[in-house]
Scaffold this motif. Structure first.
Motif, mmCIF file in Angstrom:
data_model
loop_
_atom_site.group_PDB
_atom_site.id
_atom_site.type_symbol
_atom_site.label_atom_id
_atom_site.label_comp_id
_atom_site.label_asym_id
_atom_site.label_seq_id
_atom_site.Cartn_x
_atom_site.Cartn_y
_atom_site.Cartn_z
ATOM 1 N N ARG A 58 0.859 -1.187 0.000
ATOM 2 C CA ARG A 58 0.000 0.000 0.000
ATOM 3 C C ARG A 58 0.895 1.236 0.000
ATOM 4 O O ARG A 58 1.802 1.341 0.829
ATOM 5 C CB ARG A 58 -0.905 0.000 1.227
ATOM 6 C CG ARG A 58 -1.767 -1.232 1.396
ATOM 7 C CD ARG A 58 -2.831 -1.372 0.367
ATOM 8 N NE ARG A 58 -3.792 -0.281 0.505
ATOM 9 C CZ ARG A 58 -4.839 -0.113 -0.286
ATOM 10 N NH1 ARG A 58 -5.056 -0.930 -1.272
ATOM 11 N NH2 ARG A 58 -5.661 0.892 -0.086
ATOM 12 N N VAL A 60 1.251 5.276 0.435
ATOM 13 C CA VAL A 60 0.584 6.410 1.065
ATOM 14 C C VAL A 60 1.383 7.673 0.740
ATOM 15 O O VAL A 60 2.583 7.731 0.974
ATOM 16 C CB VAL A 60 0.487 6.221 2.594
ATOM 17 C CG1 VAL A 60 -0.154 7.435 3.251
ATOM 18 C CG2 VAL A 60 -0.278 4.948 2.925
ATOM 19 N N TYR A 79 -0.623 5.897 -5.891
ATOM 20 C CA TYR A 79 -0.806 5.881 -4.444
ATOM 21 C C TYR A 79 -2.209 5.383 -4.101
ATOM 22 O O TYR A 79 -3.152 5.609 -4.839
ATOM 23 C CB TYR A 79 -0.612 7.285 -3.856
ATOM 24 C CG TYR A 79 0.814 7.762 -3.921
ATOM 25 C CD1 TYR A 79 1.737 7.363 -2.978
ATOM 26 C CD2 TYR A 79 1.226 8.610 -4.945
ATOM 27 C CE1 TYR A 79 3.051 7.803 -3.043
ATOM 28 C CE2 TYR A 79 2.536 9.051 -5.024
ATOM 29 C CZ TYR A 79 3.442 8.642 -4.065
ATOM 30 O OH TYR A 79 4.733 9.071 -4.138
ATOM 31 N N HIS A 80 -2.320 4.714 -2.969
ATOM 32 C CA HIS A 80 -3.610 4.221 -2.494
ATOM 33 C C HIS A 80 -4.315 5.227 -1.593
ATOM 34 O O HIS A 80 -5.524 5.173 -1.418
ATOM 35 C CB HIS A 80 -3.425 2.904 -1.734
ATOM 36 C CG HIS A 80 -2.866 1.831 -2.586
ATOM 37 N ND1 HIS A 80 -1.526 1.541 -2.627
ATOM 38 C CD2 HIS A 80 -3.468 0.998 -3.467
ATOM 39 C CE1 HIS A 80 -1.321 0.553 -3.489
ATOM 40 N NE2 HIS A 80 -2.483 0.214 -4.005
ATOM 41 N N ARG A 81 -3.518 6.125 -1.012
ATOM 42 C CA ARG A 81 -4.086 7.093 -0.060
ATOM 43 C C ARG A 81 -3.272 8.373 -0.113
ATOM 44 O O ARG A 81 -2.052 8.331 -0.237
ATOM 45 C CB ARG A 81 -4.050 6.501 1.341
ATOM 46 C CG ARG A 81 -4.824 7.268 2.372
ATOM 47 C CD ARG A 81 -5.808 6.352 3.035
ATOM 48 N NE ARG A 81 -6.507 6.983 4.128
ATOM 49 C CZ ARG A 81 -6.922 6.321 5.189
ATOM 50 N NH1 ARG A 81 -6.694 5.042 5.318
ATOM 51 N NH2 ARG A 81 -7.599 6.937 6.121
ATOM 52 N N HIS A 82 -3.949 9.495 0.006
ATOM 53 C CA HIS A 82 -3.318 10.816 0.049
ATOM 54 C C HIS A 82 -3.624 11.416 1.418
ATOM 55 O O HIS A 82 -4.789 11.533 1.790
ATOM 56 C CB HIS A 82 -3.884 11.706 -1.064
ATOM 57 C CG HIS A 82 -3.232 13.041 -1.138
ATOM 58 N ND1 HIS A 82 -2.298 13.344 -2.093
ATOM 59 C CD2 HIS A 82 -3.377 14.147 -0.377
ATOM 60 C CE1 HIS A 82 -1.901 14.597 -1.917
ATOM 61 N NE2 HIS A 82 -2.538 15.101 -0.882
ATOM 62 N N VAL A 83 -2.581 11.780 2.165
ATOM 63 C CA VAL A 83 -2.739 12.262 3.530
ATOM 64 C C VAL A 83 -2.149 13.663 3.640
ATOM 65 O O VAL A 83 -1.035 13.917 3.175
ATOM 66 C CB VAL A 83 -2.028 11.319 4.525
ATOM 67 C CG1 VAL A 83 -2.177 11.812 5.936
ATOM 68 C CG2 VAL A 83 -2.535 9.901 4.377
ATOM 69 N N ILE A 95 -3.639 5.934 10.184
ATOM 70 C CA ILE A 95 -3.821 5.719 8.745
ATOM 71 C C ILE A 95 -2.898 4.623 8.239
ATOM 72 O O ILE A 95 -3.307 3.771 7.448
ATOM 73 C CB ILE A 95 -3.608 7.046 7.983
ATOM 74 C CG1 ILE A 95 -4.804 7.963 8.235
ATOM 75 C CG2 ILE A 95 -3.394 6.809 6.496
ATOM 76 C CD1 ILE A 95 -4.604 9.388 7.786
ATOM 77 N N GLU A 99 -4.073 1.195 6.457
ATOM 78 C CA GLU A 99 -3.589 0.720 5.161
ATOM 79 C C GLU A 99 -3.009 -0.683 5.275
ATOM 80 O O GLU A 99 -3.169 -1.506 4.381
ATOM 81 C CB GLU A 99 -2.566 1.707 4.571
ATOM 82 C CG GLU A 99 -3.206 2.967 4.068
ATOM 83 C CD GLU A 99 -4.322 2.714 3.064
ATOM 84 O OE1 GLU A 99 -4.133 1.937 2.100
ATOM 85 O OE2 GLU A 99 -5.406 3.308 3.227
ATOM 86 N N ASN A 102 -5.690 -3.072 5.104
ATOM 87 C CA ASN A 102 -6.273 -3.176 3.772
ATOM 88 C C ASN A 102 -5.494 -4.075 2.830
ATOM 89 O O ASN A 102 -5.873 -4.231 1.671
ATOM 90 C CB ASN A 102 -6.408 -1.781 3.141
ATOM 91 C CG ASN A 102 -7.494 -0.964 3.771
ATOM 92 O OD1 ASN A 102 -8.483 -1.497 4.256
ATOM 93 N ND2 ASN A 102 -7.321 0.338 3.781
#
Length: 104
Positions: A58, A60, A79-83, A95, A99, A102
């Protein structure tokens, strides 16, 4: 802060995407956290390469830019997530744990 979290293991800190790829080849991390400002535009496109080399990991993105265009660029890059950097350390750890959950 990541190193202090008992449910996370910090495998390394990289200065550029080439270092990330090197660490990834030897340790096969589950979650990779990228500081987008540190990565820079020259290496940002190589994130796609990392996501293909580690299809189960994952990715991030951590950024001070959180407008819709920046978030879209992160997802387009793999990317799987933007923080947002506005979040505190405890939220970031949460977070990263999410992830990890996940995976697979």
């Amino acid at each position: 802060m990541v190193a202090d979290e008992p449910d996370l293991e910090l495998l390394g800190v990289a200065q550029n995407v080439e270092d990330v790829i090197s660490v990834a080849r030897t340790s096969e991390p589950d979650v990779l956290l990228f500081d987008l400002e540190a990565v820079g535009d020259d290496d940002a496109h190589r994130t796609y390469e990392v996501s293909h080399q580690l299809p189960n990991a994952r990715l991030v993105a951590l950024s001070s830019y959180d407008d819709i265009a920046a978030v879209r660029r992160s997802f387009d890059a793999g990317y799987h997530r933007h923080v947002s950097k506005i979040l505190g350390g405890a939220d970031l750890v949460k977070i990263l744990l999410e992830e990890h959950a996940n995976l697979g």
